[in-house]
Design a protein around this motif. Structure first.
Motif, short mmCIF file in Angstrom:
data_model
loop_
_atom_site.label_atom_id
_atom_site.label_comp_id
_atom_site.label_asym_id
_atom_site.label_seq_id
_atom_site.Cartn_x
_atom_site.Cartn_y
_atom_site.Cartn_z
N GLY A 226 32.20 38.49 31.75
CA GLY A 226 32.97 37.27 31.98
C GLY A 226 33.96 37.51 33.53
N ASP A 227 34.66 37.38 33.50
CA ASP A 227 34.82 36.81 34.83
C ASP A 227 36.35 37.99 35.07
N LEU A 228 37.24 38.16 33.83
CA LEU A 228 38.93 38.24 33.78
C LEU A 228 38.83 38.84 32.40
N CYS A 229 39.99 39.41 32.23
CA CYS A 229 40.00 40.34 31.26
C CYS A 229 41.90 40.57 31.07
N PRO B 89 45.53 38.97 34.09
CA PRO B 89 44.81 39.66 33.72
C PRO B 89 44.03 40.29 35.28
N THR B 90 42.56 41.34 34.70
CA THR B 90 41.78 42.25 35.16
C THR B 90 40.62 41.76 36.08
N TRP B 91 40.10 41.78 37.10
CA TRP B 91 38.63 42.21 37.26
C TRP B 91 37.95 43.25 36.75
N ASP B 92 38.44 43.93 36.10
CA ASP B 92 38.03 45.65 35.63
C ASP B 92 37.31 44.80 34.03
#
Length: 148
Positions: free
Chosen positions: A34-37, A27-30
């Protein structure tokens, strides 16, 4: 002495590495919300919410009234000084019927409070009891090094 909570970027990193180990996707923080994607070319982005606590069963997690997610993780850091964590995976979105209708007090549901622009809060135990055992699982119970 009360132990202070660990920062959200710690619990998000723990879930990030768990997700990668379990699903072979990092997952990414980008993400704008939300927190992650998880972004990919095959389907819509997957929004991941992470809630962490130094003692998950001793305090209510809170939710922003406009917070949205597709899947949510709860990190229990009760044994954080031993670098041991428990991670629960709930494959319910915030708009699922089960989640929206979850009681947060005697008179109101999660959705009721969101519509009033309030921050719903409920104990983790109450959340698990209301969503039912088919909707959550303990996906990790171990030392942090097992995630790498």
């Amino acid at each position: 002495i009360r132990t202070s909570n660990f920062p959200s970027h710690i619990s998000e990193n723990i879930v990030k590495f768990l997700f990668c180990k379990k699903y072979n996707v990092m997952p990414t923080w980008d993400t704008k919300v939300g927190d992650l994607c998880i972004n990919n070319d095959y389907c819509k982005p997957l929004k991941i919410e992470v809630k962490g606590s130094i003692n998950l069963f001793n305090g209510p997690p809170t939710f922003g009234p406009k917070e949205s997610w597709d899947i949510i993780y709860f990190v229990d850091g009760k044994d954080t000084f031993k670098k041991k964590y428990k991670i629960y995976e709930i494959k319910l979105s915030n708009i699922s019927e089960t989640w929206r209708n979850m009681k947060v007090n005697k008179n109101q549901t999660y959705q009721d409070q969101c519509l009033q622009n309030r921050r719903p809060r409920s104990t983790f135990k109450n959340i698990l009891n209301q969503i039912g055992c088919n909707n959550y699982s303990l996906v990790f119970d171990g030392h942090i090094t097992e995630l790498f």
